[in-house]
Enzyme design. Structure first.
Site, PDB file in Angstrom:
ATOM      1  N   SER A  51      22.468  -6.906  11.818  1.00  0.00           N
ATOM      2  CA  SER A  51      21.973  -7.155  10.461  1.00  0.00           C
ATOM      3  C   SER A  51      21.118  -5.978   9.991  1.00  0.00           C
ATOM      4  CB  SER A  51      21.144  -8.446  10.416  1.00  0.00           C
ATOM      5  OG  SER A  51      20.163  -8.440  11.428  1.00  0.00           O
ATOM      6  N   ASP A  89      23.029  -6.375  19.704  1.00  0.00           N
ATOM      7  CA  ASP A  89      24.324  -6.710  19.112  1.00  0.00           C
ATOM      8  C   ASP A  89      25.323  -5.582  19.342  1.00  0.00           C
ATOM      9  OD1 ASP A  89      24.784  -9.143  17.893  1.00  0.00           O
ATOM     10  OD2 ASP A  89      23.818  -8.567  16.008  1.00  0.00           O
ATOM     11  N   LYS A 119      25.097  -8.949  22.690  1.00  0.00           N
ATOM     12  CA  LYS A 119      25.632 -10.122  21.984  1.00  0.00           C
ATOM     13  C   LYS A 119      26.932  -9.722  21.309  1.00  0.00           C
ATOM     14  CE  LYS A 119      23.727 -11.901  17.998  1.00  0.00           C
ATOM     15  NZ  LYS A 119      24.820 -11.761  17.003  1.00  0.00           N
ATOM     16  N   GLU A 121      30.153 -11.393  18.751  1.00  0.00           N
ATOM     17  CA  GLU A 121      30.632 -12.506  17.925  1.00  0.00           C
ATOM     18  C   GLU A 121      32.031 -12.908  18.382  1.00  0.00           C
ATOM     19  OE1 GLU A 121      30.446 -11.522  13.739  1.00  0.00           O
ATOM     20  OE2 GLU A 121      28.340 -10.954  13.866  1.00  0.00           O
ATOM     21  N   GLU A 188      25.419 -19.862  14.078  1.00  0.00           N
ATOM     22  CA  GLU A 188      24.964 -19.465  12.732  1.00  0.00           C
ATOM     23  C   GLU A 188      25.675 -20.275  11.648  1.00  0.00           C
ATOM     24  OE1 GLU A 188      24.945 -15.247  11.891  1.00  0.00           O
ATOM     25  OE2 GLU A 188      24.327 -15.585   9.812  1.00  0.00           O
TER      26      GLU A 188
END
Ligand code: KIV
Length: 280
Positions: A51, A89, A119, A121, A188
């Site tokens: 982000s 991330d 991390k 996704e 999320e």
């Protein structure tokens, strides 16, 4: 007491994993040395989230974030923190192609930053990669539900799991990545009943963002928490301070002082006061 004994020990991956059902996991994002410094005493886990592309660099989404950017920010967060477990991330394009490529890039992140894990996704489609990484010593945090790196495929930043079929798919994703070896997962932007169901089903801590209090822990983007944004903040954010407004007020007061000649005053000028430490 010796420096070694005094040094704060970082919270480990097994400690985060073992929080399930015992104690909430407190997580925040951090991108810079000073933010990490101020958060570190109060967080269990600091996420160097991609982000940062939007929050720090003003990108429209996270797809333009590179591995080098993530590594540079993770190094800063490691320098600023002593206690929190730091997770980084993996940016878009750095892990999806194949498990060996994911391993090479994740190994780079861990060896060049000193962070404890990464991390990624994804759900069922990432099982092979997660299993490949975890079997080779790379701790992986999962991320299911709303996945910002898939925004084009999913049609934008929209809450997920609204109908039975998509809720079922997200639950399957959460179960699959747990079996593949994640030590924890972010959920999320999902409905509360789904977050609750996932949390009750999987054996690892779930960390919610816009996913209700039913999760085992919570994460927010720190800039949202402290009011350091210019426009839209999602409904799930609680703002604890108004740093943006304080920065603006400080800049306004400073510009007035400079224009009126009030700043710098005698107390800010070298050699004007007997007590100035530079003169002593
Ligand atoms: O990139 C990020 O900051 C994240 C959090 C929102 C979980 O993935």
């Amino acid at each position: 007491m010796s420096a070694v004994i005094e040094a704060k020990k970082r919270i480990t991956i097994p400690e985060i994993r073992n929080r399930k059902g015992k104690e909430p996991v407190v997580c925040l994002t951090a991108y810079t040395v000073l933010t990490a410094h101020w958060l570190d005493d109060y967080t269990d886990l600091l996420l160097v989230g991609d982000s940062l592309g939007m929050v720090i660099y003003g990108m429209e989404n996270t797809l333009g974030v590179t591995l080098d950017m993530m590594i540079a920010h993770a190094q800063a967060v490691m320098r600023g923190s002593k206690r929190s477990c730091v997770i980084v991330d993996m940016p878009f394009g750095s892990y999806e192609e194949s498990p060996p490529i994911a391993f090479r890039n994740a190994a780079r992140v861990l060896s060049e930053t000193g962070a404890s894990g990464i991390k990624i996704e994804g759900g069922v489609e990432m099982v092979e990669t997660i299993s490949y990484l975890t079997k080779r010593g790379i701790p992986v945090m999962g991320h299911v539900g709303l996945m910002p790196q898939s925004l084009h495929a999913s049609g934008g930043f929209k809450a997920q799991g609204k109908d039975e079929e998509s809720a079922r798919r997200i639950l399957d994703d959460a179960v699959a990545i747990t079996e593949a070896g994640v030590f924890s997962m972010v959920i999320e932007g999902t409905m509360e009943p789904l977050a609750r169901k996932i949390t009750e089903t999987v054996e690892v801590p779930t960390i919610g963002i816009g996913a209700s209090a039913a999760c085992d822990g919570q994460i927010l983007v720190t800039e949202d928490l402290v009011g350091l944004f210019t426009d839209f903040t999602p409904r799930f954010v609680k703002r604890y301070s108004l740093l943006g407004e304080q920065i603006e007020a400080s800049a306004k007061a400073y510009s007035e002082d400079v224009r009126s000649g009030k700043f710098p005053g005698p107390e800010h000028v070298f050699g004007m006061k007997k007590t100035d430490p530079v003169d002593e």
